[in-house]
Design an enzyme around this catalytic site. Sequence first.
Site, PDB file in Angstrom:
ATOM      1  CG  ASP A   2      -1.833   1.225   1.252  1.00 35.19           C
ATOM      2  OD1 ASP A   2      -2.009   1.848   0.195  1.00 35.19           O
ATOM      3  OD2 ASP A   2      -2.366   1.533   2.331  1.00 35.19           O
TER       4      ASP A   2
ATOM      5  CE  LYS B 212      -0.283   3.587   3.361  1.00 33.04           C
ATOM      6  NZ  LYS B 212      -1.059   4.071   4.515  1.00 33.04           N
TER       7      LYS B 212
ATOM      8  CG  ASP C  36      -3.296   5.777   2.506  1.00 29.95           C
ATOM      9  OD1 ASP C  36      -3.060   4.606   2.155  1.00 29.95           O
ATOM     10  OD2 ASP C  36      -2.797   6.303   3.520  1.00 29.95           O
TER      11      ASP C  36
ATOM     12  NE  ARG D 133     -11.938   3.261   4.460  1.00 28.20           N
ATOM     13  CZ  ARG D 133     -11.773   4.176   5.426  1.00 28.20           C
ATOM     14  NH1 ARG D 133     -12.697   5.100   5.610  1.00 28.20           N
ATOM     15  NH2 ARG D 133     -10.720   4.142   6.201  1.00 28.20           N
TER      16      ARG D 133
END
Length: 494
Positions: free
Chosen positions: A271, A278, A348, A352
């Site tokens: 991720d 990030k 990010d 979900r």
Amino acid sequence: MKYQFQAKIPAAQVDADCVVVGIYKANELSAAAQVIDTASSGAITEHLALGDFSGEKQRFSLLYQLPGVTAKRVLLVGLGERDKLNAEILTQATHIAAANLKATKVKQVVSFLTDEAAPEAAETAVRQAVIAVADTVYSFNDFKSNKVELPAPHLENWTIAHQTAVDLSTATHQGAAIAEGMKLCRDLANSPGNQCTPTYLAKTALKLAHSQTNLEVEVLEETHMAELGMGSFLSVSKGSEEPGKMIILHYKGGKAEDAPVALVGKGITFDTGGISLKPGAAMDEMKFDMTGAASVLGSLAACVAMQLPINVIGVLAAAENMPSGKASKPGDIVTSMAGKTIEILNTDAEGRLVLCDALTYVERYQPKAVIDIATLTGACITALGHHISGLLSNNDELANEVLAAGKQANDEAWRLPMGEKYQEQLKSNFADMANIGGPPAGTITAACFLARFTENYPWVHLDIAGTAWKSGAAKGSTGRPVPLLCQWLINRAQ
């Protein structure tokens, strides 16, 4: 490592490299320690009288070749105050024993620590003891070039022993199965993102099912997911050159007509945050963002080993979240499999987005209960730290079941509230909902998002962002929440 259980064994006559017994605070001997002390003409009492060790928790003392005792070594482990003894303290004591013995030449160990557990807690204590040993001796050296130089424990056999006539071999076997499931979870999570891709997860699942008659695997490719309308999932995977996979495992241990339970895991194999990139510091730890999926795979592997009489569906929502010319942008609107539109305000918040389509897909199996597992929010770490997982649910009975299993397995979760007041934060001017609800109550609003896709079955959401791995010098996967999930499945099967 081999694990076994033996009952009605006199502690002084154990033929092993080491026998492990407990000592309570103020030099009070456990039952097994008393037997050894009597056989050795008070050798343990004499040793304790020196005052270097008096049964405090986290302390130990190793004795050699006591007269009248068959075992070559006797390891004394502190249990603290007798009236405060519980399964967690016994697990800690087993950790202490295994950690110190793995640095010796000891191969065969017989431990009487769980012999001190109350009868009603003995099964739990034994399961946890096996898991504690496996956790202590675990190492991950697959990518070390010179494995010969790495120290390896000599431990080969760990026997859980009780002096009473009780049969806890099933609990021992279950503990070993859960430990193997945890190992699989940890190995996958510890593997780098350039190896552990969605495709690699799919191959691992297929390999697990290859020799099993009651475990089947199917893999949905992106083309199939597009046909099913999984626009939310595909909005994440499209930014990567690695194709996303929806991996479905069918464990058929129960009757054909029995409705299954379902475990759904977030499997973001790396991720970056996507376009909402990030920070670079500690981004390497984002290889752990697939621990939810890894825990589902580990739990299904444990189910197979335990042959639990229950039907389980496992779903791994596996994708990479990468920035590219094809990646989703903040402000994009996508349509989920449920037909609900989502405004992606932050790329990010991708977990979900893959989970909501997986939770919609699993509805076709008419599950009795569904648990999703995800390293979902940093807010959960802020709320609960690294000791306890977050739990949210649309069903009180199921939530209480999972909370009880967590306590039983020493893999705790804590329930957070969830209601319409928090749903307000997900409002969008342009779509049915936004994928984030702002900084306040981030863990809760993430669960509120998922709750919109779980209205037709009892559901629990586990946020394991704080418990799935450790940072710093001990960096690595913890294997959680495999113990919680397996304990819940054991309880359900019974």
